[in-house]
Design an enzyme around this catalytic site. Structure first.
Site, PDB file in Angstrom:
ATOM      1  N   ASP A  75      -1.845   7.637   5.068  1.00 27.53           N
ATOM      2  CA  ASP A  75      -2.608   9.261   4.595  1.00 27.53           C
ATOM      3  C   ASP A  75      -3.651  10.113   5.440  1.00 27.53           C
ATOM      4  OD1 ASP A  75      -3.864   6.753   3.690  1.00 27.53           O
ATOM      5  OD2 ASP A  75      -5.473   7.841   3.348  1.00 27.53           O
ATOM      6  N   GLU A 132      -5.790   5.077   2.213  1.00 21.68           N
ATOM      7  CA  GLU A 132      -6.775   4.037   2.569  1.00 21.68           C
ATOM      8  C   GLU A 132      -8.499   5.302   3.168  1.00 21.68           C
ATOM      9  OE1 GLU A 132      -9.001   2.709   6.675  1.00 21.68           O
ATOM     10  OE2 GLU A 132      -8.321   4.754   6.332  1.00 21.68           O
TER      11      GLU A 132
END
Ligand code: ZN
Length: 477
Positions: free
Chosen positions: A99, A175
């Site tokens: 991400d 994350e």
């Protein structure tokens, strides 16, 4: 440290490296073009899943049998295991996240999701945080599966030639926003994706030129976080008759008292970092660092202010527990005195500081009278984590950097922010921030993270791949 050890990367020929580095740049660009933004925007809710599937396809092409997990719809993580012969102990983990944070398009000079190549750089959200490293780890995996195939082996089931440990390749979702759909979930439900003798992850191993010396901080520790919502109780009233217990006035005082920099505490990792950096740098910089080591708050403020503001901000944060008031809500109308206010603070804590200690520090800062009108609610907490700043894997990371850049000065370091190491270290996996890049001396790497015009130099990526390959071969050989 020993020097002059043979480099496994030297056994591969020039054509192999050219092909591998071309693949590396191509994969970095392809991943940047997949908008795996977190939090997922309405128009592209499944970017992480698309990124995970894209990587899974590449792993299948490499002859592996990857797994994709989607604990929350659209939030994908991907994993593959390469076999060693089992004689070398527990696996080695190549860890990364898929991400990226949002990008304010209007302020960029390049489309953040186009992966433009310009002036020797790949531009795009995720170039340094951390799709370049995802591609580098994938590049190592592909070199290993190429070797298996060249030896007539099936990479999905047979040991990779020369590997004595398994290599785990794990890319996570989420994350950037707490990892509940990523590493946190995986650690709880699929620890086999993470359990290893050691791991490399984002952030460290990046050349940072200070006073002409190339330092390579290797992340061995990271601070923890504790965010609180503070409800401030005042008294409602008419704006024509001001009150001292106006909740906005009280909240302003709460913020004023909390925002002041706190006392300095030098942790063992920071002590080692400052000592080694001071020994490596010329007098002005060394003096600043030695001043910081003395632990006096005046030094931390005046000396940190004397260096580049980018480093000063990081240093100030790394020598103390910090408090940043980041959200304030209060008020309904210009002539109504608000009786309630809300302040949200982001506390970042050093290894050794506990949550009850943070709370006690907040109350002490406010003083009894102000604390009496405040209610604290812990919103989110993540422990600080530390991995050994010596020992075989750290020494191997440091040595391999030096083998590829003889002028390198590797240092153990702490970072002020959080990574997926929050979830691997508690599983007993020493986790190092190590995404090797040899950057141009002018490059302001720390400002690229989550910044405008995030970019990574193609040369730096090319340099990093053989470093990571050698680390993997050496640790697993
Ligand atoms: Zn990151």
């Amino acid at each position: 440290m020993t020097t002059g050890m043979a480099l496994p990367s030297a056994e591969l020929d020039g054509a192999t490296w050219r092909e591998a580095t071309d693949r590396l740049v191509e994969t970095t660009c392809d991943l940047i073009r997949i908008r795996s933004v977190n939090p997922p925007p309405v128009e592209a809710p499944d970017g992480e899943l698309l990124a995970a599937r894209h990587i899974a396809d590449l792993l299948v092409d490499a002859g592996l049998r990857p797994e994709v997990l989607e604990p929350v719809p659209g939030r994908g993580s991907v994993h593959a295991r390469l076999r060693g012969d089992g004689s070398g102990g527990e696996p080695f983990l190549l860890l990364s996240h898929l991400d990226v944070v949002p990008a304010p398009v209007e302020r960029w000079t390049h489309d953040p999701f186009a992966a433009d190549l310009a002036d020797g750089y790949v531009y795009g959200r995720g170039a340094v945080d951390m799709k370049g490293m995802v591609a580098m780890e994938l590049g190592v995996v592909r070199l290993l599966t190429d070797a298996a195939r060249a030896a007539g082996r099936d990479p999905a089931s047979d040991p990779i030639p020369g590997l004595r440990r398994d290599v785990l390749f794990t890319c996570t979702a989420d994350e950037e926003a707490g990892a509940t759909a990523g590493a946190r979930w995986i650690a709880e439900h699929r620890p086999d994706w993470l359990l290893a003798a050691g791991a490399v992850n984002e952030c460290g191993g990046v050349a940072t030129t200070v006073a002409g010396r190339r330092l390579y901080p290797i992340q061995v520790a990271e601070k923890g976080y504790a965010a609180y919502r503070i409800g401030v109780r005042g008294t409602w009233g008419h704006g024509s008759m001001p009150r001292d217990d106006n909740a906005v006035v009280l909240a302003a005082e709460v913020i004023r008292r909390l925002a002041v920099p706190g006392p300095v505490r030098i942790t063992p990792v920071m002590e080692r970092f400052l000592e080694r950096a001071a020994a490596a740098l010329p007098p002005p910089a060394a003096t600043i660092l030695r001043g910081l080591m003395s632990g006096s708050p005046e030094h931390a403020e005046t000396l940190a202010a004397a260096c580049d503001p980018m480093y000063a901000r990081a240093l100030r944060a790394l020598v103390r527990d910090t408090i940043s008031p980041d959200v304030v809500h209060a008020g309904v109308k210009y002539n109504v005195i608000p009786g309630d206010a809300e302040v949200v603070i982001d506390c970042r804590i050093l290894p050794g500081t506990t949550e009850p200690e943070v709370r006690a520090m907040l109350l002490e800062r406010l003083g009894a009278a102000l604390a009496a009108v405040c209610e604290f609610e812990l919103i989110v907490f993540g422990s600080p984590v530390e991995s050994p700043a010596d020992g075989p894997l750290f020494e191997l990371l440091a040595q391999t950097i030096v083998d590829h850049d003889p002028e390198a000065i590797p240092l153990p370091a702490m970072v002020p922010f959080a990574t997926d190491a929050k979830f691997t270290v508690p599983l007993g996996v020493p986790t190092y921030g190590f995404s090797p890049l040899r950057l141009d001396p002018e490059e302001r790497f720390l400002e690229r993270f989550h910044g405008v015009d995030e970019r990574v130099s193609v040369e730096a990526l090319r340099w990093g791949l053989p470093v990571l390959y050698d680390v993997t071969r050496r640790f697993c050989g």
